[in-house]
Write a protein that holds these residues in place. Sequence first.
Motif, PDB file in Angstrom:
ATOM      1  N   UNK A  53      30.095   9.986  28.323  1.00 33.53           N
ATOM      2  CA  UNK A  53      28.807  10.362  27.914  1.00 33.53           C
ATOM      3  C   UNK A  53      28.795  10.768  26.672  1.00 33.53           C
ATOM      4  N   UNK A  54      29.846  11.414  25.995  1.00 35.29           N
ATOM      5  CA  UNK A  54      29.808  11.054  24.059  1.00 35.29           C
ATOM      6  C   UNK A  54      30.135  10.773  23.213  1.00 35.29           C
ATOM      7  N   UNK A  55      30.864   9.145  23.860  1.00 36.04           N
ATOM      8  CA  UNK A  55      31.752   8.959  22.510  1.00 36.04           C
ATOM      9  C   UNK A  55      31.083   8.105  21.590  1.00 36.04           C
ATOM     10  N   UNK A  95      30.217  13.751  16.809  1.00 41.03           N
ATOM     11  CA  UNK A  95      31.706  14.771  17.441  1.00 41.03           C
ATOM     12  C   UNK A  95      32.410  13.810  17.377  1.00 41.03           C
ATOM     13  N   UNK A  96      31.814  12.680  18.016  1.00 41.35           N
ATOM     14  CA  UNK A  96      33.329  11.858  18.374  1.00 41.35           C
ATOM     15  C   UNK A  96      33.482  10.748  17.322  1.00 41.35           C
ATOM     16  N   UNK A  97      33.688  10.769  16.294  1.00 38.70           N
ATOM     17  CA  UNK A  97      33.918   9.938  14.650  1.00 38.70           C
ATOM     18  C   UNK A  97      35.423   9.656  14.848  1.00 38.70           C
ATOM     19  N   UNK A  98      36.394  10.659  15.541  1.00 43.51           N
ATOM     20  CA  UNK A  98      37.198  10.634  15.631  1.00 43.51           C
ATOM     21  C   UNK A  98      38.120   9.641  16.495  1.00 43.51           C
ATOM     22  N   UNK A  99      37.647   9.671  17.339  1.00 43.82           N
ATOM     23  CA  UNK A  99      37.967   9.124  18.637  1.00 43.82           C
ATOM     24  C   UNK A  99      37.640   7.598  18.403  1.00 43.82           C
ATOM     25  N   UNK A 103      36.638  18.226  27.038  1.00 40.84           N
ATOM     26  CA  UNK A 103      35.564  18.630  26.448  1.00 40.84           C
ATOM     27  C   UNK A 103      36.229  18.981  25.036  1.00 40.84           C
ATOM     28  N   UNK A 104      36.047  19.201  23.615  1.00 41.26           N
ATOM     29  CA  UNK A 104      35.953  19.265  21.921  1.00 41.26           C
ATOM     30  C   UNK A 104      36.472  20.442  22.045  1.00 41.26           C
ATOM     31  N   UNK A 130      26.105  17.022  19.206  1.00 39.25           N
ATOM     32  CA  UNK A 130      26.160  15.700  20.057  1.00 39.25           C
ATOM     33  C   UNK A 130      25.272  14.492  20.032  1.00 39.25           C
ATOM     34  N   UNK A 131      24.265  14.456  19.235  1.00 41.33           N
ATOM     35  CA  UNK A 131      23.470  13.287  19.014  1.00 41.33           C
ATOM     36  C   UNK A 131      24.483  11.845  18.450  1.00 41.33           C
TER      37      UNK A 131
END
Length: 177
Positions: free
Chosen positions: A11-13, A17-21, A63-64, A147-148
């Motif tokens: 859902x969030x890749x 918020x997911x730039x670390x991944x 979740x974060x 989250x966008x």
Amino acid sequence: MIVGLSNPKIDYHNTRHNVGSWFVYSLAKSYLKNLKKEKKFLGFTTSFSIESNYIRLLVPDIFMNINGHSILKMASFYNINLSEILIVHDDLELDPGIIKLKYSYGHNGHNGLRNIISVFNEKISFHRFRIGIGRPINRNQTASFVLSKPTENEKQLIQKSILHAIEENFILKILIR
């Protein structure tokens, strides 16, 4: 160990918020590695060697605000101290495309970092690689902003900074000192 903080991949890749991944996936790709789902670590993992050092990668798939549990599971299993872990995360204080290394204890309001500090229950500083995502114009919209998805321009700036960090190997130089 290098950890890219994240929310669940499906859902969030593609969110800010997911730039670390994003960093960890890009790093793995640069070493011709694929991250695989590891249920016991609540995330995706792989490993590789560089200059006789074994590096483990982790992207939590939870979740974060509970990423610390995934990190603690893997760190405990492999006997890795928090001081030996590089946490890669998004940072509202930096504009997109700006990256910085930091060695500190504080969380600066980041829920993922706050949880790591709480779960490890240690007053120890740790390495952080901060990837700028900028701030929303209205500070009351921070949660929806992180989250966008970033704009196409922001995404390009972020990806360029990630590739630069990987090409220059400056993250790995910190871990293998």
